[in-house]
Design a protein around this motif. Structure first.
Motif, PDB file in Angstrom:
ATOM      1  N   GLU A 143      43.985  45.856  30.420  1.00  0.00           N
ATOM      2  CA  GLU A 143      42.949  45.204  31.225  1.00  0.00           C
ATOM      3  C   GLU A 143      43.248  45.413  32.712  1.00  0.00           C
ATOM      4  OE1 GLU A 143      42.108  41.134  30.338  1.00  0.00           O
ATOM      5  OE2 GLU A 143      41.704  41.509  28.212  1.00  0.00           O
ATOM      6  N   PRO A 144      42.817  46.551  33.259  1.00  0.00           N
ATOM      7  CA  PRO A 144      43.136  46.822  34.670  1.00  0.00           C
ATOM      8  C   PRO A 144      42.468  45.849  35.640  1.00  0.00           C
ATOM      9  CG  PRO A 144      41.619  48.481  33.797  1.00  0.00           C
ATOM     10  CD  PRO A 144      42.074  47.652  32.627  1.00  0.00           C
ATOM     11  N   TRP A 145      41.584  44.996  35.120  1.00  0.00           N
ATOM     12  CA  TRP A 145      40.833  44.059  35.962  1.00  0.00           C
ATOM     13  C   TRP A 145      41.444  42.654  36.007  1.00  0.00           C
ATOM     14  CZ3 TRP A 145      39.113  45.978  31.216  1.00  0.00           C
ATOM     15  CH2 TRP A 145      39.128  45.063  30.159  1.00  0.00           C
ATOM     16  N   HIS A 146      42.382  42.373  35.111  1.00  0.00           N
ATOM     17  CA  HIS A 146      42.880  40.994  34.983  1.00  0.00           C
ATOM     18  C   HIS A 146      44.113  40.787  35.860  1.00  0.00           C
ATOM     19  CE1 HIS A 146      43.725  37.231  32.514  1.00  0.00           C
ATOM     20  NE2 HIS A 146      44.900  37.450  33.087  1.00  0.00           N
ATOM     21  N   LEU A 147      43.908  40.043  36.950  1.00  0.00           N
ATOM     22  CA  LEU A 147      45.001  39.741  37.868  1.00  0.00           C
ATOM     23  C   LEU A 147      45.593  38.385  37.549  1.00  0.00           C
ATOM     24  CD1 LEU A 147      43.498  40.720  41.347  1.00  0.00           C
ATOM     25  CD2 LEU A 147      45.028  42.070  39.903  1.00  0.00           C
ATOM     26  N   ARG A 148      46.905  38.317  37.574  1.00  0.00           N
ATOM     27  CA  ARG A 148      47.580  37.044  37.369  1.00  0.00           C
ATOM     28  C   ARG A 148      48.448  36.757  38.585  1.00  0.00           C
ATOM     29  NH1 ARG A 148      50.954  33.594  34.160  1.00  0.00           N
ATOM     30  NH2 ARG A 148      52.022  32.441  35.825  1.00  0.00           N
ATOM     31  N   TYR A 149      48.248  35.588  39.181  1.00  0.00           N
ATOM     32  CA  TYR A 149      49.078  35.195  40.314  1.00  0.00           C
ATOM     33  C   TYR A 149      50.403  34.628  39.811  1.00  0.00           C
ATOM     34  CZ  TYR A 149      50.751  33.075  44.559  1.00  0.00           C
ATOM     35  OH  TYR A 149      51.531  32.735  45.640  1.00  0.00           O
TER      36      TYR A 149
ATOM     37  N   PRO B 125      32.318  26.822  37.322  1.00  0.00           N
ATOM     38  CA  PRO B 125      33.759  26.502  37.315  1.00  0.00           C
ATOM     39  C   PRO B 125      34.638  27.747  37.289  1.00  0.00           C
ATOM     40  CG  PRO B 125      32.588  25.116  35.731  1.00  0.00           C
ATOM     41  CD  PRO B 125      31.580  26.094  36.272  1.00  0.00           C
ATOM     42  N   LYS B 126      34.132  28.852  36.712  1.00  0.00           N
ATOM     43  CA  LYS B 126      34.960  30.053  36.612  1.00  0.00           C
ATOM     44  C   LYS B 126      35.187  30.752  37.955  1.00  0.00           C
ATOM     45  CE  LYS B 126      31.420  33.392  35.119  1.00  0.00           C
ATOM     46  NZ  LYS B 126      30.972  34.234  33.995  1.00  0.00           N
ATOM     47  N   LYS B 127      34.535  30.234  39.017  1.00  0.00           N
ATOM     48  CA  LYS B 127      34.842  30.765  40.343  1.00  0.00           C
ATOM     49  C   LYS B 127      36.181  30.229  40.863  1.00  0.00           C
ATOM     50  CE  LYS B 127      30.452  32.023  42.459  1.00  0.00           C
ATOM     51  NZ  LYS B 127      29.466  31.727  43.531  1.00  0.00           N
ATOM     52  N   GLN B 128      36.714  29.225  40.193  1.00  0.00           N
ATOM     53  CA  GLN B 128      37.867  28.529  40.746  1.00  0.00           C
ATOM     54  C   GLN B 128      39.215  29.141  40.349  1.00  0.00           C
ATOM     55  OE1 GLN B 128      36.880  23.952  40.671  1.00  0.00           O
ATOM     56  NE2 GLN B 128      36.268  24.926  38.751  1.00  0.00           N
ATOM     57  N   MET B 129      40.174  28.882  41.221  1.00  0.00           N
ATOM     58  CA  MET B 129      41.586  29.169  40.938  1.00  0.00           C
ATOM     59  C   MET B 129      42.392  28.031  41.537  1.00  0.00           C
ATOM     60  SD  MET B 129      42.196  33.146  41.965  1.00  0.00           S
ATOM     61  CE  MET B 129      43.484  33.534  40.778  1.00  0.00           C
ATOM     62  N   ARG B 130      43.657  27.987  41.208  1.00  0.00           N
ATOM     63  CA  ARG B 130      44.507  27.003  41.868  1.00  0.00           C
ATOM     64  C   ARG B 130      44.681  27.387  43.333  1.00  0.00           C
ATOM     65  NH1 ARG B 130      49.674  25.500  38.599  1.00  0.00           N
ATOM     66  NH2 ARG B 130      49.870  24.193  40.434  1.00  0.00           N
ATOM     67  N   GLU B 131      44.866  26.359  44.154  1.00  0.00           N
ATOM     68  CA  GLU B 131      44.914  26.521  45.615  1.00  0.00           C
ATOM     69  C   GLU B 131      45.746  27.733  46.077  1.00  0.00           C
ATOM     70  OE1 GLU B 131      43.506  24.176  47.880  1.00  0.00           O
ATOM     71  OE2 GLU B 131      44.080  25.538  49.503  1.00  0.00           O
ATOM     72  N   GLU B 132      46.997  27.774  45.654  1.00  0.00           N
ATOM     73  CA  GLU B 132      47.898  28.839  46.118  1.00  0.00           C
ATOM     74  C   GLU B 132      47.385  30.227  45.702  1.00  0.00           C
ATOM     75  OE1 GLU B 132      52.036  28.083  45.098  1.00  0.00           O
ATOM     76  OE2 GLU B 132      52.545  30.203  45.360  1.00  0.00           O
ATOM     77  N   ALA B 133      46.877  30.321  44.491  1.00  0.00           N
ATOM     78  CA  ALA B 133      46.363  31.591  43.989  1.00  0.00           C
ATOM     79  C   ALA B 133      45.074  31.985  44.716  1.00  0.00           C
ATOM     80  CB  ALA B 133      46.118  31.493  42.487  1.00  0.00           C
ATOM     81  N   ALA B 134      44.251  30.976  45.013  1.00  0.00           N
ATOM     82  CA  ALA B 134      42.987  31.231  45.715  1.00  0.00           C
ATOM     83  C   ALA B 134      43.247  31.803  47.110  1.00  0.00           C
ATOM     84  CB  ALA B 134      42.169  29.943  45.807  1.00  0.00           C
ATOM     85  N   ARG B 135      44.212  31.216  47.830  1.00  0.00           N
ATOM     86  CA  ARG B 135      44.543  31.713  49.183  1.00  0.00           C
ATOM     87  C   ARG B 135      45.080  33.141  49.094  1.00  0.00           C
ATOM     88  NH1 ARG B 135      42.520  27.066  50.026  1.00  0.00           N
ATOM     89  NH2 ARG B 135      40.768  28.444  49.540  1.00  0.00           N
ATOM     90  N   ALA B 136      45.901  33.400  48.085  1.00  0.00           N
ATOM     91  CA  ALA B 136      46.467  34.748  47.912  1.00  0.00           C
ATOM     92  C   ALA B 136      45.374  35.755  47.574  1.00  0.00           C
ATOM     93  CB  ALA B 136      47.534  34.731  46.819  1.00  0.00           C
TER      94      ALA B 136
ATOM     95  N   GLU C 177      45.171  32.795  29.516  1.00  0.00           N
ATOM     96  CA  GLU C 177      45.777  32.659  30.837  1.00  0.00           C
ATOM     97  C   GLU C 177      44.764  32.143  31.858  1.00  0.00           C
ATOM     98  OE1 GLU C 177      47.302  36.142  33.041  1.00  0.00           O
ATOM     99  OE2 GLU C 177      49.249  35.273  32.552  1.00  0.00           O
ATOM    100  N   HIS C 178      43.495  32.340  31.569  1.00  0.00           N
ATOM    101  CA  HIS C 178      42.466  31.851  32.503  1.00  0.00           C
ATOM    102  C   HIS C 178      42.485  30.332  32.618  1.00  0.00           C
ATOM    103  CE1 HIS C 178      40.321  35.521  33.676  1.00  0.00           C
ATOM    104  NE2 HIS C 178      40.660  35.988  32.484  1.00  0.00           N
ATOM    105  N   GLN C 179      43.017  29.662  31.607  1.00  0.00           N
ATOM    106  CA  GLN C 179      43.075  28.188  31.666  1.00  0.00           C
ATOM    107  C   GLN C 179      44.124  27.700  32.668  1.00  0.00           C
ATOM    108  OE1 GLN C 179      43.604  26.203  27.817  1.00  0.00           O
ATOM    109  NE2 GLN C 179      43.923  24.257  28.874  1.00  0.00           N
ATOM    110  N   THR C 180      45.060  28.567  33.051  1.00  0.00           N
ATOM    111  CA  THR C 180      46.082  28.136  34.011  1.00  0.00           C
ATOM    112  C   THR C 180      45.532  28.013  35.430  1.00  0.00           C
ATOM    113  OG1 THR C 180      46.760  30.396  34.569  1.00  0.00           O
ATOM    114  CG2 THR C 180      47.902  29.344  32.712  1.00  0.00           C
TER     115      THR C 180
END
Ligand code: ZN
Length: 260
Positions: free
Chosen positions: A228-234, A106-117, A171-174
């Protein structure tokens, strides 16, 4: 009354309002003048964005707020602003990017708009000869609860609060966050990522695709998290560009100043 008087009066009123806000802000930061906690909370102004009128206090001292509109792309979740219990994002999908592991999770997932970005970001990085790898995106309320409770059991509550988010406050829950690393990092999530080409490219370019480095260096007091230089937030291209330009955290940008 002469016509020019009205705009002048309006300007003066706006000026006075701005000044009084500045004063209250200074007073809040001055520990000697600090008002008792309840007063401080009740006087705190709710910004138009991204807080909603329906955000409600869910702890007795008002230090924890539950966001009313968790599906907003600009939702701000942090140690003081939690998602509703059990919230699941509506449109989770797996972005077509390389991951640090093969099997479905499940942790491979993101919301649609964020995934496309994210796909667009990875493509651009690849064109620049870089080798980004995604590590961890969506994290359910239940999974965060397990992680937090295990940490409390192993290390005590103080340690757990410092290093893992309470359920509902990650934030990962979003579904709008993704931790990103590289083969050079052996897929680890460490601050030295910023010293690699991939890490510095992200810092320079993530905003072009609607992402921000959510927990910048030296902002722990504001975000509640170490660098956290690795944590991206859309957050969408327009907002990300503005936040990047102003070199602010989302808390600063939206006028939310949580403290630990
Ligand atoms: Zn993360």
């Amino acid at each position: 009354m002469k016509k020019w008087i009205i705009p002048v009066l309006v300007s003066i009123a706006v000026f006075l309002t701005a000044c009084s806000e500045d004063t209250s802000e200074q007073e809040k930061e001055d520990p000697e003048k600090a008002a008792p906690k309840e007063t401080e909370v009740s006087e705190k102004e709710e910004p138009d964005l991204p807080a909603s009128a329906g955000d409600r206090k869910v702890s007795e001292d008002g230090s924890m707020i539950e966001v009313e509109e968790p599906e907003r792309i600009d939702v701000i979740v942090n140690k003081q602003r939690k998602l509703p219990d059990g919230y699941e994002p509506p449109d989770l999908t797996e972005p077509d990017v390389p991951f640090s592991f093969e099997e479905f999770h499940p942790k491979k997932q993101m919301r649609e708009e964020a995934a496309r970005a994210l796909e667009a970001l990875f493509e651009a990085a690849e064109e620049d000869g870089l080798d980004l790898v995604a590590a961890s995106g969506y994290r359910s309320y239940e999974r965060q609860k397990t992680i937090y409770e295990n940490s409390v059991a192993e290390n005590g509550e103080e340690y757990a609060n410092r290093y893992s988010a309470k359920p509902g406050t990650s934030e990962h829950q979003t579904g709008l966050a993704m931790d990103v690393t590289s083969a050079e990092m052996a897929f680890r999530l460490e601050q030295s990522f910023i010293e690699t080409d991939e890490g510095s490219w992200l810092e320079e370019n993530a905003h072009r695709f609607g992402f921000v480095i959510r927990y910048p260096e030296g902002k722990t007091d504001i975000t509640g998290y170490a660098y956290e230089p690795w944590h991206l937030r859309y957050i969408g291209e327009k907002l990300a560009a503005e936040v990047h330009e102003q070199e602010e955290t989302l808390e600063e940008f939206f006028g939310l100043y949580p403290t630990n």
